[in-house]
Design a protein around this motif. Structure first.
Motif, mmCIF file in Angstrom:
data_model
loop_
_atom_site.group_PDB
_atom_site.id
_atom_site.type_symbol
_atom_site.label_atom_id
_atom_site.label_comp_id
_atom_site.label_asym_id
_atom_site.label_seq_id
_atom_site.Cartn_x
_atom_site.Cartn_y
_atom_site.Cartn_z
ATOM 1 N N PRO A 72 46.806 35.331 40.093
ATOM 2 C CA PRO A 72 46.461 34.896 38.735
ATOM 3 C C PRO A 72 45.485 33.349 39.086
ATOM 4 O O PRO A 72 44.548 33.487 38.084
ATOM 5 C CB PRO A 72 47.714 34.314 37.896
ATOM 6 C CG PRO A 72 48.715 35.330 38.510
ATOM 7 C CD PRO A 72 48.099 35.673 39.995
ATOM 8 N N PHE A 73 45.466 32.950 40.048
ATOM 9 C CA PHE A 73 44.906 31.646 40.262
ATOM 10 C C PHE A 73 43.619 32.023 40.651
ATOM 11 O O PHE A 73 42.653 31.203 40.462
ATOM 12 C CB PHE A 73 45.628 30.513 41.332
ATOM 13 C CG PHE A 73 47.101 30.150 40.978
ATOM 14 C CD1 PHE A 73 46.995 29.244 39.683
ATOM 15 C CD2 PHE A 73 48.276 30.767 41.194
ATOM 16 C CE1 PHE A 73 48.338 28.850 39.543
ATOM 17 C CE2 PHE A 73 49.391 30.207 40.926
ATOM 18 C CZ PHE A 73 49.380 29.408 39.866
ATOM 19 N N ILE A 74 43.613 32.939 41.613
ATOM 20 C CA ILE A 74 42.331 33.612 42.168
ATOM 21 C C ILE A 74 41.522 33.841 40.831
ATOM 22 O O ILE A 74 40.254 33.716 40.832
ATOM 23 C CB ILE A 74 42.252 34.641 43.151
ATOM 24 C CG1 ILE A 74 43.123 34.230 44.501
ATOM 25 C CG2 ILE A 74 40.868 35.365 43.365
ATOM 26 C CD1 ILE A 74 42.291 33.268 45.106
ATOM 27 N N PHE A 75 42.015 34.584 40.032
ATOM 28 C CA PHE A 75 40.939 35.131 38.740
ATOM 29 C C PHE A 75 40.663 34.006 37.916
ATOM 30 O O PHE A 75 39.517 33.772 37.470
ATOM 31 C CB PHE A 75 42.260 36.147 37.923
ATOM 32 C CG PHE A 75 41.189 36.434 36.702
ATOM 33 C CD1 PHE A 75 40.583 37.539 36.765
ATOM 34 C CD2 PHE A 75 41.667 35.729 35.520
ATOM 35 C CE1 PHE A 75 39.779 37.890 35.464
ATOM 36 C CE2 PHE A 75 40.937 36.470 34.244
ATOM 37 C CZ PHE A 75 40.127 37.031 34.095
ATOM 38 N N LEU A 76 41.574 32.916 37.917
ATOM 39 C CA LEU A 76 41.061 31.588 37.164
ATOM 40 C C LEU A 76 40.055 30.700 38.036
ATOM 41 O O LEU A 76 39.220 30.488 37.310
ATOM 42 C CB LEU A 76 42.510 30.485 37.063
ATOM 43 C CG LEU A 76 42.238 29.285 36.376
ATOM 44 C CD1 LEU A 76 41.938 29.587 35.018
ATOM 45 C CD2 LEU A 76 43.390 28.571 36.635
ATOM 46 N N GLY A 77 40.083 30.969 39.285
ATOM 47 C CA GLY A 77 39.063 30.276 40.044
ATOM 48 C C GLY A 77 37.834 31.055 39.985
ATOM 49 O O GLY A 77 36.598 30.708 39.970
#
Length: 290
Positions: A72-77
């Protein structure tokens, strides 16, 4: 910059970044498996959560949790920072997961928790810092903190520390109270090591660039980093010549890329950077990294 040279420069820079991210991921995994994990000492962020879940949910390994929780954090980044940052971060996380699995049975360097916390923190911090210097991240909380800090007066380091106080504190419930204390030691040492490797934990840095290639560098900063620039006119104190000065504010994660851009166009340019504790007003244009 012509299309040919822009492509050549971009490919060379990308290969270099992936090379050092590979080294950083290996060093990070070695620090975990040779120092921290055998002594039941954890790191902060998604890594710490993954280690705790690995202890609680034994059939699923730490490496699986590390990848899944970071998605999820990679997608946010990817949406907010840029696709090259997201891809390089995901590459680093996948590699660190693979290296961690491969090194899981490595002989511990020490069975003394305090020594493991001290030297494990140094090794871990060096690995994470190497990845951060090359436009990547190994932990989703770093990405989240980068975005939150742009909307608040807190730095990336302060936000990450706030998250980790709760994560490291929970180690006392899963492992032991001693694990919490040793984990805090390891975290603060890793934190300072990252600070040294990356050269600055603050989210924002102001940059002054004195160069004859101001137009080329300014356009590259706008197109490759998505950062607006301001041009000043100065006068050399010794030569009396008129000089153009570029001023811009960048994030810590963009420092290495900015240096590469300046070095490509004008290796002799004068570059001065300083930490900015807070940025208000104006506009940080969203990055447009290819």
């Amino acid at each position: 910059m012509s299309e040919y040279y822009q492509e050549h420069f971009s490919i060379r820079e990308t290969i270099r970044s992936y090379f050092f991210i590979t080294i950083g991921a290996f060093v990070f995994a070695y620090g975990l498996e040779a120092f921290l994990v055998p002594n039941r000492v954890i790191d902060g962020g998604v890594v710490g959560i993954s280690l705790i879940l690995d202890e609680l949910v034994s059939p699923i390994s730490f490496s699986i949790f590390l990848v899944v929780l970071n998605i999820p954090f990679i997608f946010l980044g990817y949406k907010q920072i840029g696709k090259s940052f997201a891809f390089q971060s995901f590459y680093g996380i996948i590699l660190s997961s693979i290296f961690s699995e491969a090194l899981h049975d490595v002989e511990p360097i020490t069975n003394e928790p305090l020594l493991a916390a001290i030297f494990g923190g140094i090794v871990l911090g060096f690995g994470v810092g190497t990845v951060l210097r090359n436009n990547g991240a190994l932990d989703g909380t770093e990405i989240l903190a980068t975005l939150l800090s742009s909307k608040s007066s807190f730095s990336v380091g302060q936000i990450v520390m706030f998250f980790n106080i709760f994560i490291l504190g929970s180690a006392g419930f899963v492992f032991s109270i001693n694990s919490t204390f040793y984990s805090l030691i390891a975290y603060f040492i890793a934190f300072k090591t990252i600070d040294i490797v990356v050269v600055g934990m603050n989210e924002s840095k102001s940059v002054l660039i004195v160069t004859d290639k101001y137009k080329e560098i300014g356009d590259a900063l706008l197109n490759r980093l998505g950062r607006t620039v301001t041009y000043f006119t100065g006068e050399g104190g010794y030569s009396g010549e008129e000089k153009k000065v570029i001023y811009c504010v960048i994030t810590r994660l963009e420092e290495a890329k900015l240096k590469n851009i300046v070095r490509y166009f004008d290796p002799g340019a004068f570059v001065a950077m300083s930490d900015v504790s807070d940025v208000k007003g104006g506009q940080f244009k969203k990055k447009n990294i290819h």
